[in-house]
Motif scaffolding. Structure first.
Motif, short mmCIF file in Angstrom:
data_model
loop_
_atom_site.label_atom_id
_atom_site.label_comp_id
_atom_site.label_asym_id
_atom_site.label_seq_id
_atom_site.Cartn_x
_atom_site.Cartn_y
_atom_site.Cartn_z
N HIS A 1 58.67 31.64 29.67
CA HIS A 1 60.03 31.85 28.56
C HIS A 1 60.87 30.94 28.67
O HIS A 1 61.94 29.81 28.22
CB HIS A 1 60.36 32.66 28.13
N ALA A 2 61.11 30.51 30.05
CA ALA A 2 62.84 29.96 30.44
C ALA A 2 62.01 28.95 31.49
O ALA A 2 62.22 27.45 31.14
CB ALA A 2 63.12 30.96 31.63
N LYS A 3 61.60 29.26 32.82
CA LYS A 3 60.80 28.16 33.44
C LYS A 3 59.47 28.56 34.22
O LYS A 3 59.75 28.89 35.40
CB LYS A 3 61.90 27.76 34.34
N PRO A 4 58.64 27.79 33.81
CA PRO A 4 57.60 28.05 33.97
C PRO A 4 57.52 27.75 35.43
O PRO A 4 57.17 26.48 35.89
CB PRO A 4 56.40 27.60 33.23
N PRO A 5 56.17 27.81 36.40
CA PRO A 5 56.37 27.36 37.76
C PRO A 5 54.72 27.35 37.52
O PRO A 5 54.43 27.22 36.24
CB PRO A 5 55.98 28.77 38.41
N PRO A 6 55.27 26.09 38.64
CA PRO A 6 53.24 25.38 38.25
C PRO A 6 51.83 26.19 38.05
O PRO A 6 51.28 25.82 37.74
CB PRO A 6 53.13 24.30 39.55
N PHE A 7 52.71 27.29 39.38
CA PHE A 7 51.19 28.56 39.20
C PHE A 7 51.38 29.82 39.79
O PHE A 7 52.51 29.55 40.53
CB PHE A 7 49.56 27.63 40.27
N LEU A 8 50.60 30.05 40.13
CA LEU A 8 51.07 31.64 40.23
C LEU A 8 50.59 31.58 42.30
O LEU A 8 49.67 31.18 42.24
CB LEU A 8 50.34 32.71 39.95
N LEU A 9 51.41 32.37 43.17
CA LEU A 9 50.77 32.10 44.27
C LEU A 9 50.14 33.78 44.67
O LEU A 9 49.77 33.18 45.14
CB LEU A 9 52.56 32.83 45.43
N ALA A 10 50.10 34.35 44.14
CA ALA A 10 49.28 35.38 44.49
C ALA A 10 48.00 35.35 43.68
O ALA A 10 47.14 36.51 43.77
CB ALA A 10 49.80 36.81 43.59
N THR A 11 47.46 34.72 43.03
CA THR A 11 46.19 34.40 42.37
C THR A 11 45.00 34.88 43.86
O THR A 11 45.58 33.91 44.71
CB THR A 11 45.95 33.73 41.53
N PRO A 12 44.57 35.96 43.52
CA PRO A 12 43.47 35.79 44.95
C PRO A 12 42.41 34.35 44.77
O PRO A 12 42.33 33.80 44.12
CB PRO A 12 42.07 37.68 44.50
N THR A 13 41.77 34.41 46.43
CA THR A 13 40.66 33.84 46.50
C THR A 13 39.88 34.11 47.04
O THR A 13 38.50 33.45 46.52
CB THR A 13 40.99 33.14 48.12
N TRP A 14 39.28 35.63 46.27
CA TRP A 14 38.06 36.14 46.51
C TRP A 14 38.35 37.13 45.20
O TRP A 14 39.33 37.97 45.05
CB TRP A 14 37.95 37.34 48.18
N GLU A 15 37.40 37.26 44.45
CA GLU A 15 36.88 38.53 43.50
C GLU A 15 37.51 40.73 44.11
O GLU A 15 37.67 41.06 43.60
CB GLU A 15 35.84 38.91 42.53
N THR A 16 37.57 40.19 45.53
CA THR A 16 38.55 41.76 46.23
C THR A 16 39.25 41.44 46.17
O THR A 16 40.60 42.57 46.06
CB THR A 16 37.84 41.77 47.55
N GLY A 17 40.30 40.42 45.62
CA GLY A 17 41.74 40.62 45.83
C GLY A 17 42.11 39.64 47.04
O GLY A 17 43.87 39.99 46.83
N ALA A 18 41.56 39.42 47.30
CA ALA A 18 42.04 38.82 48.80
C ALA A 18 42.63 37.89 48.43
O ALA A 18 42.15 36.83 47.78
CB ALA A 18 41.19 39.40 50.12
#
Length: 912
Positions: free
Chosen positions: A542-559
């Motif tokens: 709503h204010a200033k969107p980041p280009p992407f999220l840092l915490a998006t997992p690499t693996w489907e386990t969440g790691a």
């Protein structure tokens, strides 16, 4: 405006027919345009005006039905969902407004209304009235039959109403053909109750109102078709009330045989009883009895199997010539999984073996190789030398070790992203991968082209209530209480949440019970982390969107791979983007702390506070925060209340320690250490993560939260810390065993798939899951057990100790544990089950203490025989076993009970 529209807007449905009937066809068409406009207007009204909309909608149905000319359009108008706010319509008023129409037209409308499954039952009286006027046949649809049953049953007794019902001969047979039985038919079980439908139908058959053979044939056909146990009870009651004659029973031998072989337990029991009477009366041929036994003897219900063996014994005493047909089938039961069934079958064959010729005898002797080793000596006494069983060496069968799967990137195509977001909002339990892809995609597309994203989202989410013209404070209140997953981000993009609410939600502290030593509610801790990230993303887009999220997992386990996080931070620095505090904190919890030195050097080269913090996190000695240090011995949920809120010792500190109570105050050095750790976490993490500063963080035994639909995302909060995460979720599994709740073992398979040596918290949760009340929860635990075994992690001794402790404490019942372990063994994992069960047996064999503390040295635990049978089955497969304290003493007791028999079997299988 017209008088008709004024009346409709006033909600006066009773006055509508008087205004519609005098209208000409042209006038009705003119009025219809206004009625359609009013209908469209009602759709846009908010939920606060539901009473007014309900009243006007009722009058609108009557007015529209009177103005429309086509039968299809009229039926569609009457059955429209948006007009039917109430459960029923004023049918008398509708019949009045349609009174002057052509009879064939009214019959057409009646049949079209009867074909609407959602409303036909409610409109039964309207449909019946139209059918009577039209003189057409009854539209006997399932929903219409439901309405008929409801209307007849609502009177004092359906018998009087059915005697004078013109449609009873048509509708009664339809009772046996509907997809679902009308609930009224099975509502009363007392045969003397005037509303007992089986008795009513039996009386109608006696009086000739309906044909008896029709009822019998239809009930038998429905029992053969199968269905829900409650529905089948109705047909069993009907057959019992009809009191079939011997001729009627003999005519349907094939039907009874099919029910006994494949029917549900209650149906099979009924059919078995009928066939038993026919067999003892000589009306069932020996070949038919043998075919029946071949199916029944291998049903899972032990009661049916025992009853069939008893029946065969009675038949053979009366008719010795039947032995040639029956005994070879009985011999097939030598391979039954239950050794008690094997023993009964062996006794029956031994008693009537002389009646067999040489060929039949050799056939029975060959089948004796299937007997359990515990019955081999008795079999040699009966048959002589037995053929050797051709059994290959034992080989453990385990599922393949789960391979890690990379998380697919967020859709680059806007249309694909909008479709995934709409699907996730419609079904929020879509799983962690779908959630992370949608969240990252919304943030990324908002950064690149927010205008296009908003333009595509609005029509795709048109069904969401918060897009209606509701008061903003209602929407703000709704989203301030709960994020509802990615809905809060979508609503922020569409400007349906005020900036003040977004900022307040983003900045406020996460709620939850986190007192000193109180432990952490898993819902507050894990949901708080997820919600903090969602609220942060909603505020930023709503204010200033980041280009992407840092915490998006690499693996489907969440790691999250450390190298990937370093590269994302480098791109943030290049673009001048500021990491969101919650997003970066979640990224730290997800990153692999055993990263290679190259990732550490890359993070140090960033020259940013986030890079320096990542270096410290990756190079920390041990767990970076107190809550991620596994407890050496996790407390049991049953004891957690006392540990969370300790009682003050009655006579001072010394007395409390002497009584084994927890000290009232911690040691000063420990207090200072914990205070320093909590301060460090508060400085370095957002408020939603402050529970990480509690060195004893674990699940509290009770909280007022529901698990919700985001439980599937919880395991991705701490994918690198399986044991602390299991400690938080332990109460979920414990409630399934101790409180008979459902769904609390969902986390066991995903945590087992994370790999590594399982800790005490995970194994205790697994023990609770194996003793859960509901089979679905036990299956989750079985899956987790097999995954751990496939990974080669030796945990049987510890898990066995946990199981024994929970059984002794009364938290887990033996019969549930037996079912779970038998299921696991049946997959081929007999060695795994033996490694778990055999260490638990010494404690289970110990006498169960009485409630009053008296001597019960001669008693055994309820259900012990079943779990001994599972252990014996595993050992007989060649899994190996050592001595079990107390087993020889139990086997040496006299008697033939299940416990003693299975103890002797296990002792014999173990060998000298």
């Amino acid at each position: 405006m017209s008088a008709l529209l004024d009346t409709v807007r006033a909600g006066r449905a009773q006055a509508v027919p008087g205004l519609v009937k005098p209208l000409t066809a042209a006038e009705r068409r003119t009025e219809l345009a206004g009625l359609k406009a009013l209908r469209a207007e009602l759709r846009d009204w908010g939920w606060r005006r539901w009473r007014e909309r309900q009243r006007i909608g009722c009058a609108l149905v009557v007015a529209g039905a009177g103005c429309l000319t086509g039968a299809a359009a009229t039926a569609a108008w009457i059955g429209a969902r948006d007009l039917r706010e109430s459960a029923s319509l004023p049918h008398e008023v509708l019949l009045d407004v349609l009174a002057g129409r052509d009879p064939r037209w009214q019959g057409d409308v009646a049949h079209r209304l009867a074909g609407r499954a959602s409303t036909a039952a409610l409109d039964y009286r309207l449909i019946t009235g139209l059918v009577r006027r039209a003189g057409c046949e009854v539209p006997a649809t399932d929903a219409y039959v439901d309405g008929w049953v409801e209307a007849v049953s609502s009177q004092d007794g359906p018998l009087t109403a059915l005697r004078g019902d013109l449609d009873v001969r048509i509708l009664v047979p339809r009772l046996f053909e509907t997809a679902e039985l009308p609930w009224r038919l099975n509502a009363w079980s007392d045969p003397d109750d005037p509303r007992h439908w089986p008795s009513v139908l039996a009386v109608l058959a006696e009086e000739g109102v309906v044909e008896r053979r029709t009822l019998v044939d239809a009930a038998v056909a429905r029992l053969l078709r199968g269905g829900r146990p409650g529905e089948l009870t109705f047909f069993l009651r009907l057959l019992h009330r009809l009191e079939l004659t011997a001729k009627e029973e003999r005519e349907r031998i094939a039907d009874w045989t099919g029910m006994a072989a494949d029917g549900p337990p209650a149906v099979a029991d009924h059919a078995q009883g009928l066939l038993g009477r026919l067999a003892l009366a000589g009306a069932l041929p020996a070949r038919s009895l043998a075919d029946l036994s071949a199916s029944v003897l291998f049903r899972p219900e032990k009661k049916l199997v025992r009853a069939q063996l008893v029946l065969l014994g009675k038949v053979l005493r009366v008719d010795r010539d039947a032995a040639a047909e029956v005994l070879p089938v009985v011999a097939e039961a030598f391979g039954h999984e239950d050794t008690a069934v094997q023993e009964r079958a062996l006794k029956l064959v031994a008693r009537h073996l002389p009646a067999l010729d040489a060929d039949r005898r050799s056939e029975v002797v060959r089948a004796a190789a299937l007997l359990s080793p515990v019955h081999r000596d008795r079999a040699r006494e009966v048959f002589g030398e037995l053929p050797e069983a051709d059994e290959p060496p034992y080989e453990e069968i385990l599922p393949p070790v789960p391979e890690p799967v990379r998380l697919a990137p967020a859709p680059a195509d806007l249309a694909e992203l909008v479709e995934e977001v709409a699907a996730l909002i419609a079904s929020p339990d879509g799983g962690m991968p779908a959630f992370e892809r949608a969240l990252d995609g919304l943030v990324g597309h908002a950064y690149r082209d927010r205008v296009a994203l908003v333009r595509a989202l609005r029509p795709a989410l048109a069904g969401c209530w918060w897009l209606d013209d509701e008061a903003r404070q209602d929407r703000d209140r709704w989203f301030s209480r709960d994020t509802h997953g990615v809905e809060v981000v979508a609503a922020a993009l569409l400007d349906r949440i005020s900036t003040r609410t977004l900022h307040a939600s983003f900045a406020r502290e996460a709620s939850g019970a986190r007192g000193k030593g109180a432990g952490v509610c898993a819902h507050s801790a894990l949901v708080g982390v997820i919600d903090a990230r969602l609220r942060e993303a909603a505020y930023l887009v709503h204010a200033k969107p980041p280009p992407f999220l840092l915490a998006t997992p690499t693996w489907e386990t969440g790691a999250l791979d450390a190298a990937v996080l370093v590269e994302r931070l480098r791109e943030y620095g290049r673009l001048g983007a500021a990491p969101g505090p919650a997003d970066f904190a979640q990224a730290l919890l997800r990153v692999d702390r055993g990263a290679d030195p190259a990732a550490v050097r890359g993070a140090a080269a960033l020259g940013t506070p986030e890079g320096d913090r990542l270096v410290a996190w990756l190079t920390a000695d041990g767990a970076p925060v107190p809550a991620l240090r596994p407890l050496a011995e996790p407390p049991r949920p049953a004891q957690a209340v006392d540990e969370a809120w300790p009682a003050k010792p009655p006579a001072g500190r010394a007395v409390g320690l002497a009584a084994g109570l927890r000290p009232w105050r911690k040691e000063p050095e420990r207090e200072r250490t914990e205070r320093a750790e909590r301060s460090a976490v508060r400085r370095e993490f957002p408020v939603a993560f402050h529970w990480l500063g509690d060195p004893g963080a674990r699940a509290v035994p009770r909280c007022y939260h529901w698990a919700g639909v985001r439980g599937g995302n919880w395991t991705a909060v701490l994918p690198q810390d399986r044991e602390p995460l299991a400690g938080l979720l332990l109460t979920e599994a414990a409630s399934c065993a101790r409180d008979d709740e459902r769904g609390g073992t969902w986390w066991l398979p995903p945590l087992a798939e994370l790999g590594g040596r399982p800790g005490r918290c995970l194994l205790r949760g697994l023990a609770y899951g194996l003793g859960a009340r509901h089979p679905q929860d036990r299956l989750m635990a079985v899956d987790a057990l097999l995954v751990l075994a496939a990974q080669g992690e030796p945990a049987g001794q510890t898990l066995g100790e946990e199981l024994a402790a929970l059984v002794v404490s009364g938290d887990v019942k033996i019969n549930r544990l037996t079912d779970a372990l038998r299921t696991a063994a049946a997959t081929g994992a007999y060695g795994t089950v033996a490694s778990v069960l055999l260490p638990a047996l010494p404690a289970l064999l110990a006498p169960e203490p009485s409630a009053a503390g008296g001597d019960r040295s001669g008693s055994t635990r309820a259900g012990l025989g079943g779990i001994l049978a599972v252990a014996a089955d595993c050992v007989e497969r060649g899994t190996g076993a050592q001595g079990i304290p107390g087993l020889a003493e139990l086997a040496a007791r006299g008697g033939t009970s299940q416990v003693i028999t299975q103890a002797r079997r296990l002792l014999a299988a173990m060998g000298p």
